[in-house]
Design a protein around this motif. Sequence first.
Motif, PDB file in Angstrom:
ATOM      1  N   ARG A   1      18.095  36.599  12.835  1.00 44.70           N
ATOM      2  CA  ARG A   1      17.838  37.053  14.205  1.00 44.70           C
ATOM      3  C   ARG A   1      18.452  38.417  14.508  1.00 44.70           C
ATOM      4  O   ARG A   1      18.110  39.045  15.505  1.00 44.70           O
ATOM      5  N   GLY A   2      19.388  38.833  13.688  1.00 47.38           N
ATOM      6  CA  GLY A   2      19.996  40.145  13.879  1.00 47.38           C
ATOM      7  C   GLY A   2      21.033  40.202  14.979  1.00 47.38           C
ATOM      8  O   GLY A   2      21.355  41.285  15.486  1.00 47.38           O
ATOM      9  N   TRP A   3      21.591  39.054  15.362  1.00 42.20           N
ATOM     10  CA  TRP A   3      22.606  39.012  16.408  1.00 42.20           C
ATOM     11  C   TRP A   3      23.958  39.456  15.862  1.00 42.20           C
ATOM     12  O   TRP A   3      24.170  39.523  14.653  1.00 42.20           O
ATOM     13  N   ASP A   4      24.899  39.716  16.755  1.00 40.61           N
ATOM     14  CA  ASP A   4      26.217  40.188  16.348  1.00 40.61           C
ATOM     15  C   ASP A   4      27.102  39.085  15.784  1.00 40.61           C
ATOM     16  O   ASP A   4      28.085  39.373  15.099  1.00 40.61           O
ATOM     17  N   ASP A   5      26.767  37.833  16.076  1.00 37.39           N
ATOM     18  CA  ASP A   5      27.610  36.703  15.670  1.00 37.39           C
ATOM     19  C   ASP A   5      26.796  35.432  15.883  1.00 37.39           C
ATOM     20  O   ASP A   5      25.653  35.483  16.357  1.00 37.39           O
ATOM     21  N   ILE A   6      27.387  34.292  15.585  1.00 42.61           N
ATOM     22  CA  ILE A   6      26.787  33.016  15.978  1.00 42.61           C
ATOM     23  C   ILE A   6      26.615  33.060  17.498  1.00 42.61           C
ATOM     24  O   ILE A   6      27.453  33.621  18.209  1.00 42.61           O
ATOM     25  N   GLY A   7      25.532  32.512  18.007  1.00 40.06           N
ATOM     26  CA  GLY A   7      25.199  32.724  19.415  1.00 40.06           C
ATOM     27  C   GLY A   7      25.998  31.905  20.411  1.00 40.06           C
ATOM     28  O   GLY A   7      26.319  32.392  21.497  1.00 40.06           O
ATOM     29  N   TYR A   8      26.306  30.658  20.074  1.00 40.02           N
ATOM     30  CA  TYR A   8      26.899  29.728  21.031  1.00 40.02           C
ATOM     31  C   TYR A   8      28.393  29.979  21.236  1.00 40.02           C
ATOM     32  O   TYR A   8      29.097  30.423  20.331  1.00 40.02           O
ATOM     33  N   SER A   9      28.878  29.628  22.407  1.00 45.89           N
ATOM     34  CA  SER A   9      30.314  29.707  22.675  1.00 45.89           C
ATOM     35  C   SER A   9      31.063  28.661  21.859  1.00 45.89           C
ATOM     36  O   SER A   9      32.108  28.945  21.255  1.00 45.89           O
ATOM     37  N   PHE A  10      30.523  27.447  21.853  1.00 48.21           N
ATOM     38  CA  PHE A  10      31.123  26.336  21.120  1.00 48.21           C
ATOM     39  C   PHE A  10      30.007  25.468  20.563  1.00 48.21           C
ATOM     40  O   PHE A  10      28.897  25.431  21.106  1.00 48.21           O
ATOM     41  N   LEU A  11      30.313  24.754  19.467  1.00 48.57           N
ATOM     42  CA  LEU A  11      29.381  23.800  18.890  1.00 48.57           C
ATOM     43  C   LEU A  11      30.108  22.483  18.736  1.00 48.57           C
ATOM     44  O   LEU A  11      31.344  22.446  18.598  1.00 48.57           O
ATOM     45  N   VAL A  12      29.362  21.383  18.765  1.00 48.90           N
ATOM     46  CA  VAL A  12      29.991  20.063  18.684  1.00 48.90           C
ATOM     47  C   VAL A  12      29.299  19.240  17.616  1.00 48.90           C
ATOM     48  O   VAL A  12      28.078  19.249  17.488  1.00 48.90           O
ATOM     49  N   GLY A  13      30.129  18.558  16.812  1.00 49.82           N
ATOM     50  CA  GLY A  13      29.606  17.697  15.758  1.00 49.82           C
ATOM     51  C   GLY A  13      29.619  16.243  16.164  1.00 49.82           C
ATOM     52  O   GLY A  13      30.266  15.851  17.148  1.00 49.82           O
ATOM     53  N   GLN A  14      28.927  15.437  15.390  1.00 49.90           N
ATOM     54  CA  GLN A  14      28.947  13.998  15.622  1.00 49.90           C
ATOM     55  C   GLN A  14      30.255  13.372  15.157  1.00 49.90           C
ATOM     56  O   GLN A  14      30.454  12.160  15.265  1.00 49.90           O
ATOM     57  N   ASP A  15      31.154  14.212  14.645  1.00 49.06           N
ATOM     58  CA  ASP A  15      32.512  13.758  14.342  1.00 49.06           C
ATOM     59  C   ASP A  15      33.370  13.716  15.604  1.00 49.06           C
ATOM     60  O   ASP A  15      34.527  13.319  15.563  1.00 49.06           O
ATOM     61  N   GLY A  16      32.799  14.158  16.739  1.00 53.76           N
ATOM     62  CA  GLY A  16      33.534  14.131  18.002  1.00 53.76           C
ATOM     63  C   GLY A  16      34.494  15.288  18.174  1.00 53.76           C
ATOM     64  O   GLY A  16      35.437  15.201  18.970  1.00 53.76           O
ATOM     65  N   ASN A  17      34.245  16.375  17.448  1.00 55.07           N
ATOM     66  CA  ASN A  17      35.087  17.557  17.564  1.00 55.07           C
ATOM     67  C   ASN A  17      34.273  18.777  17.975  1.00 55.07           C
ATOM     68  O   ASN A  17      33.059  18.825  17.785  1.00 55.07           O
ATOM     69  N   ILE A  18      34.989  19.743  18.526  1.00 51.07           N
ATOM     70  CA  ILE A  18      34.406  21.001  18.984  1.00 51.07           C
ATOM     71  C   ILE A  18      34.745  22.080  17.954  1.00 51.07           C
ATOM     72  O   ILE A  18      35.858  22.108  17.409  1.00 51.07           O
ATOM     73  N   TYR A  19      33.793  22.971  17.725  1.00 49.52           N
ATOM     74  CA  TYR A  19      33.996  24.081  16.797  1.00 49.52           C
ATOM     75  C   TYR A  19      33.782  25.392  17.558  1.00 49.52           C
ATOM     76  O   TYR A  19      32.772  25.561  18.241  1.00 49.52           O
ATOM     77  N   GLU A  20      34.747  26.298  17.434  1.00 46.72           N
ATOM     78  CA  GLU A  20      34.676  27.566  18.146  1.00 46.72           C
ATOM     79  C   GLU A  20      33.572  28.446  17.579  1.00 46.72           C
ATOM     80  O   GLU A  20      33.522  28.701  16.373  1.00 46.72           O
ATOM     81  N   GLY A  21      32.663  28.879  18.466  1.00 47.54           N
ATOM     82  CA  GLY A  21      31.659  29.860  18.091  1.00 47.54           C
ATOM     83  C   GLY A  21      32.163  31.221  18.546  1.00 47.54           C
ATOM     84  O   GLY A  21      33.073  31.778  17.957  1.00 47.54           O
ATOM     85  N   ARG A  22      31.589  31.748  19.629  1.00 44.26           N
ATOM     86  CA  ARG A  22      32.138  32.993  20.191  1.00 44.26           C
ATOM     87  C   ARG A  22      33.371  32.722  21.046  1.00 44.26           C
ATOM     88  O   ARG A  22      34.112  33.633  21.387  1.00 44.26           O
ATOM     89  N   GLY A  23      33.567  31.465  21.419  1.00 46.62           N
ATOM     90  CA  GLY A  23      34.784  31.091  22.120  1.00 46.62           C
ATOM     91  C   GLY A  23      34.814  31.512  23.579  1.00 46.62           C
ATOM     92  O   GLY A  23      33.796  31.869  24.174  1.00 46.62           O
ATOM     93  N   TRP A  24      36.012  31.466  24.143  1.00 48.14           N
ATOM     94  CA  TRP A  24      36.212  31.757  25.558  1.00 48.14           C
ATOM     95  C   TRP A  24      36.182  33.251  25.862  1.00 48.14           C
ATOM     96  O   TRP A  24      35.920  33.651  26.998  1.00 48.14           O
ATOM     97  N   ASP A  25      36.498  34.090  24.891  1.00 46.97           N
ATOM     98  CA  ASP A  25      36.765  35.501  25.172  1.00 46.97           C
ATOM     99  C   ASP A  25      35.584  36.439  24.969  1.00 46.97           C
ATOM    100  O   ASP A  25      35.628  37.580  25.426  1.00 46.97           O
ATOM    101  N   HIS A  26      34.526  35.987  24.275  1.00 45.56           N
ATOM    102  CA  HIS A  26      33.410  36.874  23.965  1.00 45.56           C
ATOM    103  C   HIS A  26      32.106  36.378  24.591  1.00 45.56           C
ATOM    104  O   HIS A  26      31.838  35.172  24.622  1.00 45.56           O
ATOM    105  N   VAL A  27      31.311  37.310  25.085  1.00 46.64           N
ATOM    106  CA  VAL A  27      29.991  36.991  25.632  1.00 46.64           C
ATOM    107  C   VAL A  27      29.105  36.450  24.514  1.00 46.64           C
ATOM    108  O   VAL A  27      29.059  37.015  23.416  1.00 46.64           O
ATOM    109  N   GLY A  28      28.414  35.354  24.795  1.00 43.89           N
ATOM    110  CA  GLY A  28      27.551  34.736  23.799  1.00 43.89           C
ATOM    111  C   GLY A  28      26.141  35.287  23.803  1.00 43.89           C
ATOM    112  O   GLY A  28      25.800  36.218  24.537  1.00 43.89           O
ATOM    113  N   ALA A  29      25.309  34.695  22.937  1.00 48.15           N
ATOM    114  CA  ALA A  29      23.872  35.003  22.873  1.00 48.15           C
ATOM    115  C   ALA A  29      23.155  33.667  22.806  1.00 48.15           C
ATOM    116  O   ALA A  29      22.609  33.285  21.787  1.00 48.15           O
ATOM    117  N   HIS A  30      23.199  32.930  23.914  1.00 49.75           N
ATOM    118  CA  HIS A  30      22.714  31.553  23.907  1.00 49.75           C
ATOM    119  C   HIS A  30      21.675  31.271  24.990  1.00 49.75           C
ATOM    120  O   HIS A  30      20.765  30.475  24.782  1.00 49.75           O
TER     121      HIS A  30
END
Length: 197
Positions: free
Chosen positions: A80-109
């Motif tokens: 897609r040519g984006w600057d990073d992974i688009g989402y702020s956070f991602l969640v797995g079926q393991d019940g955990n959250i994974y940091e994407g762009r996080g709290w500090d960066h504007v996303g592309a979602h």
Amino acid sequence: MLGGACQNDHKTFEEYYDLGGGVKIYSRKSWEARAPKQFQSFQKPASFFFIHHTDGSLCYEFHSCVTTLKEIQHFHMDTRGWDDIGYSFLVGQDGNIYEGRGWDHVGAHTLHYNTSGYAASFMGNFMTHPPNDASLTAVKKLIDYGISQGYIAATYKLYGHRDVGNTACPGDALYPIIQTWPHYTHTKPENSLLKLT
């Protein structure tokens, strides 16, 4: 509470913030995220929070979630040519959250809403079946944490991606669930609140 432990043959360092109740936010370092090409700082607090699904593979434990995260980031950056992974956070079926762009960066979602909202994306396709309870609980805890830390406004509005875009996301089985959550609204933000990104 910060935690971490070195694990597996690849020496992956599981660096995380413990939200309690068995829910962790794993850092970008923990899943060996690529550095962003560039980024824009997010002006907190967020007025909106969006729920997505990735429409890809499910993952049920840390190492498979790491594989999925890397695939998503490569797709977003290389295809897609984006600057990073688009989402702020991602969640797995393991019940955990994974940091994407996080709290500090504007996303592309979420087109037109990236500078005013965060997004959590459930890894998987939830058109025919809902995410498990552990992952749903994890996102609720993430939002509560965001409010407590001033990242998300106490008066925030919650949306599914389809509420503000022409998409099936976050899936027919997940969408009715989030409509029962606090702060969910069918009313789109006024045009005066939009910031094109």
